[in-house]
Structures are given as structure tokens and as C-alpha cells.
Design a protein around this motif. Sequence first.
Motif, short mmCIF file in Angstrom:
data_model
loop_
_atom_site.label_atom_id
_atom_site.label_comp_id
_atom_site.label_asym_id
_atom_site.label_seq_id
_atom_site.Cartn_x
_atom_site.Cartn_y
_atom_site.Cartn_z
N LEU A 141 74.88 69.98 57.96
CA LEU A 141 75.16 68.61 58.41
C LEU A 141 75.86 68.68 59.77
O LEU A 141 77.03 68.27 59.91
CB LEU A 141 76.07 67.90 57.37
N PRO A 142 75.15 69.20 60.79
CA PRO A 142 75.83 69.46 62.07
C PRO A 142 76.32 68.19 62.77
O PRO A 142 77.22 68.28 63.61
CB PRO A 142 74.75 70.17 62.90
N ASP A 143 75.74 67.02 62.41
CA ASP A 143 76.15 65.80 63.10
C ASP A 143 77.20 64.99 62.34
O ASP A 143 77.56 63.89 62.77
CB ASP A 143 74.92 64.92 63.37
N ARG A 144 77.64 65.48 61.20
CA ARG A 144 78.66 64.75 60.41
C ARG A 144 80.04 65.29 60.72
O ARG A 144 80.23 66.50 60.85
CB ARG A 144 78.46 64.99 58.91
N GLU A 145 81.02 64.40 60.73
CA GLU A 145 82.40 64.86 60.71
C GLU A 145 82.72 65.31 59.29
O GLU A 145 82.41 64.60 58.33
CB GLU A 145 83.34 63.73 61.10
N ILE A 146 83.33 66.46 59.15
CA ILE A 146 83.72 66.97 57.82
C ILE A 146 85.23 67.21 57.84
O ILE A 146 85.73 68.00 58.66
CB ILE A 146 82.98 68.28 57.47
N PHE A 147 85.94 66.51 56.95
CA PHE A 147 87.38 66.71 56.81
C PHE A 147 87.62 67.53 55.54
O PHE A 147 87.04 67.23 54.49
CB PHE A 147 88.10 65.36 56.70
N VAL A 148 88.48 68.53 55.66
CA VAL A 148 88.70 69.46 54.55
C VAL A 148 90.17 69.39 54.13
O VAL A 148 91.07 69.39 54.98
CB VAL A 148 88.32 70.89 54.95
N PHE A 149 90.37 69.35 52.81
CA PHE A 149 91.71 69.21 52.25
C PHE A 149 92.04 70.44 51.42
O PHE A 149 91.25 70.87 50.58
CB PHE A 149 91.77 67.98 51.33
N ASP A 150 93.22 70.97 51.61
CA ASP A 150 93.72 72.06 50.75
C ASP A 150 95.22 72.17 50.98
O ASP A 150 95.73 71.75 52.02
CB ASP A 150 93.01 73.40 51.06
N ARG A 151 95.88 72.79 50.02
CA ARG A 151 97.33 72.98 50.19
C ARG A 151 97.63 74.19 51.07
O ARG A 151 98.75 74.34 51.56
CB ARG A 151 98.01 73.13 48.83
N GLN B 213 86.22 82.53 60.06
CA GLN B 213 85.08 81.79 60.64
C GLN B 213 84.75 80.53 59.86
O GLN B 213 83.89 79.76 60.28
CB GLN B 213 83.86 82.69 60.82
N SER B 214 85.43 80.30 58.71
CA SER B 214 85.14 79.10 57.90
C SER B 214 86.35 78.17 57.82
O SER B 214 86.54 77.47 56.82
CB SER B 214 84.74 79.52 56.48
N VAL B 215 87.18 78.18 58.85
CA VAL B 215 88.35 77.29 58.87
C VAL B 215 88.06 76.15 59.84
O VAL B 215 87.70 76.39 60.99
CB VAL B 215 89.62 78.06 59.29
N PRO B 216 88.20 74.90 59.40
CA PRO B 216 87.95 73.78 60.30
C PRO B 216 88.99 73.72 61.43
O PRO B 216 90.07 74.30 61.31
CB PRO B 216 88.11 72.54 59.40
N ASP B 217 88.65 73.01 62.50
CA ASP B 217 89.64 72.84 63.57
C ASP B 217 90.79 71.96 63.07
O ASP B 217 90.71 71.33 62.01
CB ASP B 217 88.96 72.24 64.82
N GLY B 218 91.84 71.95 63.86
CA GLY B 218 93.07 71.27 63.43
C GLY B 218 92.91 69.79 63.15
O GLY B 218 93.63 69.23 62.31
N ASP B 219 91.97 69.14 63.81
CA ASP B 219 91.77 67.70 63.57
C ASP B 219 91.10 67.44 62.23
O ASP B 219 91.15 66.33 61.70
CB ASP B 219 90.89 67.09 64.66
#
Length: 162
Positions: free
Chosen positions: A50-60, A67-73
Motif C-alpha cells: 500500500l505504497p500510497d497509504r499513510e500507515i500509523f503504527v502503535f506499540d509500547r 528496516q521495518s520501523v516507521p518514521d517518527g511521524d
Amino acid sequence: MSRLDSFIRRVTAQREILNYIIDLIPEVEGPVLELGLGNGRTYDHLRENLPDREIFVFDRAINASPQSVPDGDHMILGEIRETLAFCGPRVKAKAAFIHCDLGSGDPTTDLATRAWISPMISERTGQGGIVASGLSLDLPDFEEIALPDGIQKKRYFLYRKL
Ligand SMILES: C[S@@+](CC[C@H](N)C(=O)[O-])C[C@H]1O[C@@H](n2cnc3c(N)ncnc32)[C@H](O)[C@@H]1O
């Protein structure tokens, strides 16, 4: 069944389900929310497909390969019980797809998680949006949708917001 067999079945089912949903959501607007970064495998699959979607990731915590960590935003750190409730200013739009991968393997913890997370997921999903969860959820404003062929019942639960 060995734990290795069980793990292979679980991740194979996850890939099938994510691919199925990727094909269901092109018409639904909004970001994707990944609840549980973990190793980052499912996040990476979503990001690649889904290269055109914004993906927000939640974890504690961040325990994924680098290489699988989202950017800070797009990485929302903290207890999901707090961050999901108050993520509106960052995430803005309601989600087209929420993937909830928070199963603990402990039935009491899983029932407690179901109780607090169901209303939050309902609130954050847009109309027509899809929720995929390893835990069954209590979502009265949604219809349950069938799993793709070949996936064992109750391995995952899929819902669409009415
Ligand atoms: C099963 S792992 C996710 C695996 C991931 N989908 C993958 O493919 O690698 C679950 C993750 O959810 C996180 N988690 C579980 N409950 C949480 C909570 N209440 N708040 C924040 N993070 C939580 C854990 O830290 C863990 O990283």
C-alpha cells in the motif's frame, strides 16, 4: 502440531488475510492503523503493498528490525489504551483499515483487551472501513465478513463498518 508448524500457519494466514484486505480497500479513503509493530513483519507487508497509504503504527516499544520501523511521524509510542484514544490530532482522518495484532495467548488478558479496545477501534474506523483482528471484537456497528478461502475459522476476525 509443533510450535514451528503453528507459527508457519499463523503467519501464512496473516499474509493471506492482509492481501485479501489490500484488494478490498482501494475505494475506502483514510489511513491504515497497525496496532502492534512487534517484529514489523505485517507493517512491512502493508507498507510494500500500500505504497500510497499513510500507515500509523502503535506499540509500547520498538523491537522491530531497523528496516521495518516507521518514521517518527507515523510511529505512535505508548500504551495503545491511551494513544489510540488520543491519536486524532496526528492521524486526523478515520481509518480505511485497522489491523489489530495484540493477542497475548492468555484468555483473561485477551478478554480484557477486547473490552477496552473494541469501542476505540469503532471510533477510529471510517464508514466502509475494514478491521482485521486476531482477537474477536465487540463491534455492533460493523458486519462480520468471511475470511478468505482456506483460512481456519476463528484464526482471525474480519469486520466492515456499516
Ligand atoms: C504479536 S506482536 C505484533 C506482531 C506484528 N504484527 C508483526 O508482524 O511483527 C504484538 C505487539 O503489540 C504490542 N502491544 C501489545 N499490547 C499492547 C498495548 N496494550 N499497548 C501497546 N503495545 C502493545 C507488543 O509490544 C508487541 O510488540
